[in-house]
Design an enzyme around this catalytic site. Structure first.
Site, PDB file in Angstrom:
ATOM      1  N   HIS A  55     -24.471  22.593   3.138  1.00 29.99           N
ATOM      2  CA  HIS A  55     -25.317  21.541   3.681  1.00 29.99           C
ATOM      3  C   HIS A  55     -26.614  22.136   4.210  1.00 29.99           C
ATOM      4  O   HIS A  55     -26.657  23.250   4.700  1.00 29.99           O
ATOM      5  CB  HIS A  55     -24.595  20.832   4.830  1.00 29.99           C
ATOM      6  CG  HIS A  55     -23.333  20.164   4.399  1.00 29.99           C
ATOM      7  ND1 HIS A  55     -23.236  19.460   3.226  1.00 29.99           N
ATOM      8  CD2 HIS A  55     -22.113  20.116   4.979  1.00 29.99           C
ATOM      9  CE1 HIS A  55     -22.009  18.991   3.105  1.00 29.99           C
ATOM     10  NE2 HIS A  55     -21.310  19.384   4.143  1.00 29.99           N
ATOM     11  N   LYS A  56     -27.674  21.342   4.141  1.00 28.40           N
ATOM     12  CA  LYS A  56     -28.938  21.700   4.768  1.00 28.40           C
ATOM     13  C   LYS A  56     -29.269  20.577   5.748  1.00 28.40           C
ATOM     14  O   LYS A  56     -29.228  19.418   5.404  1.00 28.40           O
ATOM     15  CB  LYS A  56     -30.049  21.868   3.725  1.00 28.40           C
ATOM     16  CG  LYS A  56     -29.762  22.984   2.719  1.00 28.40           C
ATOM     17  CD  LYS A  56     -30.948  23.167   1.788  1.00 28.40           C
ATOM     18  CE  LYS A  56     -30.667  24.217   0.746  1.00 28.40           C
ATOM     19  NZ  LYS A  56     -30.368  25.522   1.301  1.00 28.40           N
ATOM     20  N   PHE A  57     -29.626  20.982   6.970  1.00 30.10           N
ATOM     21  CA  PHE A  57     -29.845  20.004   8.013  1.00 30.10           C
ATOM     22  C   PHE A  57     -31.332  19.851   8.272  1.00 30.10           C
ATOM     23  O   PHE A  57     -32.065  20.827   8.385  1.00 30.10           O
ATOM     24  CB  PHE A  57     -29.136  20.435   9.296  1.00 30.10           C
ATOM     25  CG  PHE A  57     -27.660  20.606   9.111  1.00 30.10           C
ATOM     26  CD1 PHE A  57     -26.822  19.512   9.007  1.00 30.10           C
ATOM     27  CD2 PHE A  57     -27.104  21.868   9.010  1.00 30.10           C
ATOM     28  CE1 PHE A  57     -25.470  19.669   8.813  1.00 30.10           C
ATOM     29  CE2 PHE A  57     -25.752  22.033   8.822  1.00 30.10           C
ATOM     30  CZ  PHE A  57     -24.935  20.935   8.727  1.00 30.10           C
TER      31      PHE A  57
END
Length: 643
Positions: A55-57
């Site tokens: 995931h990239k936040f």
């Protein structure tokens, strides 16, 4: 087919998709790498590669923070800093507030350089603001932090800085005017913002105690700001020998998340003030709000948070070499055969399968990738011991109930959490983070609330940890060597004693990443035109002397029981492995015997390939040929020799 041509490059982050039209759920903070549209990989020939699925936040918009600092004469009294080092000079309340603002500017430059920060003084004799309010001075307008702003605050912290001459003091200020100034600064900001916050620094717990109209105006304005989504927080400092009573004025003016909780006491010194400033300015936004479907007809709203996320160095920015301006990225696709530019309608996608190309339209790919609507779906429950530590394949997330969409979510969530804790169970659920996202199986691990000893501070929040579980394809089986030596009871006891002697308390809060700190210190020195970067302490370096003193006898005992005589780790690290390899090679050379082989007959029959490289090399030497290194080359040497 296509070719990829890129003009100037930049590292600007692409905007994230919001929820679909009419949806009450948001997925603004979570982005998967397997979305071709967001990566810009929607070209023919690009396979639907999910990658590692990490995931990239990111969050849309920017944070806006205004430091509203009391500059009245009382703020320039010397503060009784209980945490001050003996060799540190005493500081005034105002100086500590400016130091805190300076520290936050440095942190913003490193961690969130696109956020907007402003500094406003109230209680000054002179004024500077767009509305011409008296005794309100906009020290720094709402803008991105930079080196110039940092240096301006550093100049204010110099011992010879004359605040009285440049700004002056006044007790006739109106906090209503100061809040109006902050409101106008937010309103005139042209940037898209997501969080607006005012941090008030003061040591006066009742600024308008003798003037009820001014008090009423200030409280009314504070409420109006909160109604439009502007948070107001108080960073208060107590005067010498006095207690700061929040209830006299500020209790009705500030934003309180939990009305039943007591407001914390005033900061006793700079370190505690800095911790509170960081906590107030920290982003406390959920990654997404999704529905949690427990059964048919039973659905609650939950917010998803990230408790831990790796901090990385900021990406560099490409600049034009002549103008030093940022450059933009432009991507165009061309046909490999005709070199003609391709429009999006000319591009399709394919996946190689069995030597053929399975071609898909863009709409077909989207339908294939869509499994269900985003959200959590409860699958069942398992005993907690069935959740193994090695099942965690990603950074975990955290669930908390959300009442903004479905009322009663907190009660249902609380009942579920309590039942899971008492039954020592974990929930298994299917998670689809957003539209067109791949589904994940997750375990929901319950966490009970923990309070401080006095019950006033929440140490651990109640909620559910989202543990990402592996699929069958993700599991790996390792073949371990079986006949390995095992330690006896005496050796195990000696190692246990050594471990116990060298045991040390660990907390992630006490260890900063030395690579990041060195990087930041050098950037800071370069941006602020300093002669050399500020020194930092690397707490990850082990204290070898202390370790030897604490475990000297235990170390010697482990060495005598477990390590053979004559073993020197320094020699082994320097060349022991190379020596062992050379000895083994020499032994192989000595063992090769080719006296019974007929090289000419083997070459004529084409059987040289069945021989090993050492034997082939020895055959070359027997024929007075200097062997090469590769097997095919050696075979060619022998065959050429007999032609």
């Amino acid at each position: 087919t296509h070719t990829h041509s890129t003009a100037h490059h930049s590292t600007a982050m692409s905007s994230l998709p919001g929820p679909s039209t009419g949806s009450l759920w948001t997925w603004s903070g979570l982005r998967d790498d397997d979305n071709d549209e967001e990566r810009g990989d929607g070209a023919a020939g690009a396979a639907d590669d999910d990658g590692d699925g990490e995931h990239k936040f990111a969050f849309p918009g920017r944070d806006c923070v205004i430091f509203l600092i009391d500059a009245s004469r009382a703020m320039f009294d010397i503060m009784d800093d209980k945490n001050r080092e003996p060799d540190e000079p005493e500081s005034s309340y105002f100086r500590l507030c400016v130091k805190a603002a300076h520290n936050m500017l440095l942190n913003k430059i490193i961690s969130s350089d696109k956020d907007l920060v402003g500094i406003v003084l109230f209680g000054t004799d002179k004024n500077q603001n767009d509305s011409n309010f008296q005794h309100v001075f906009v020290l720094q307008s709402l803008d991105m932090p930079d080196a110039k702003r940092v240096r301006a605050l550093e100049a204010m912290l110099e011992e010879d800085f004359d605040f009285e001459a440049k700004y002056g003091h006044s007790e006739d200020y109106s906090l209503n005017d100061a809040l109006w100034t902050c409101s106008n600064m937010f309103a005139s900001c042209a940037q898209k913002t997501s969080l607006k916050r005012i941090l008030i620094f003061t040591n006066n717990d009742n600024p308008h105690g003798d003037n009820p109209p001014l008090k009423r105006q200030a409280l009314t304005k504070a409420k109006d700001l909160q109604d439009v989504g502007i948070d107001i927080d108080l960073l208060h400092l107590a005067k010498r020998g006095q207690r700061f009573d929040v209830g006299r004025f500020y209790a009705d003016a500030i934003t309180v998340e939990d009305p039943t909780a007591e407001y914390p006491e005033s900061s006793p010194g700079f370190e505690s003030l800095l911790l509170r400033v960081r906590a107030k300015a920290h982003k406390k936004r959920s990654l997404m709000r999704i529905p949690f479907r427990m059964a048919d007809g039973l659905e609650i709203g939950v917010s998803v948070f990230s408790l831990v996320s790796e901090t990385k160095k900021g990406g560099y920015q490409w600049l034009d070499r002549t103008t030093n301006e940022e450059v933009a990225t432009k991507t165009r696709y061309f046909c490999a055969e005709t070199s003609q530019p391709l429009m999006p309608s000319d591009i399709k996608m394919y996946v190689p399968y069995g030597g053929e190309r399975a071609v898909f339209e863009k709409e077909e790919v989207q339908r294939i990738k869509r499994f269900d609507d985003p959200g959590l779906v409860l699958m069942g429950f398992k005993p907690r011991e069935r959740l193994k530590q090695w099942y965690n394949v990603k950074n975990s997330l955290f669930l908390y109930p959300d009442e903004t969409v479905i009322g009663g979510s907190t009660l249902v969530f609380s009942a579920l959490l309590d039942r899971m804790l008492k039954g020592n169970k974990v929930a298994i659920a299917r998670l689809i983070p957003r539209v067109n996202s791949s589904p994940f199986f997750v375990a929901l691990l319950p966490q009970a609330e923990q309070l401080s000893e006095d019950g006033q501070e929440q140490l651990v929040p109640p909620g559910l940890h989202v543990i990402f579980l592996p699929f069958a394809e993700d599991m790996r089986k390792l073949n371990y060597e079986r006949d390995l030596p095992t330690a006896n009871d005496e050796q195990v006891a000696a190692m246990s004693d050594l471990v116990n002697r060298l045991r040390a308390p660990y907390s992630a809060d006490n260890f900063e990443n030395p690579a990041l700190q060195k990087h930041y210190k050098n950037l800071e020195a370069l941006a602020l035109d300093r002669d050399k970067p500020e020194e930092f302490v690397d707490f990850t370096e082990p204290d070898t002397e202390q370790m030897k003193n604490k475990g000297r006898k235990a170390i010697e005992k482990v060495k005598s029981l477990c390590i053979p005589d004559g073993y020197e780790p320094e020699d082994a690290a320097a060349g022991g492995k190379a020596k062992r390899v050379k000895k083994e090679t020499d032994a192989v050379k000595k063992e090769v015997d080719v006296s019974g082989l007929d090289a000419k007959a083997l070459a004529a029959a084409g059987k040289l390939k069945s021989l090993t490289v050492p034997i082939l090399k020895e055959l070359c030497r027997s024929l007075s040929i200097k062997p090469k290194t590769k097997k095919d080359e050696i075979i060619e040497q022998i065959e050429t020799h007999f032609k």
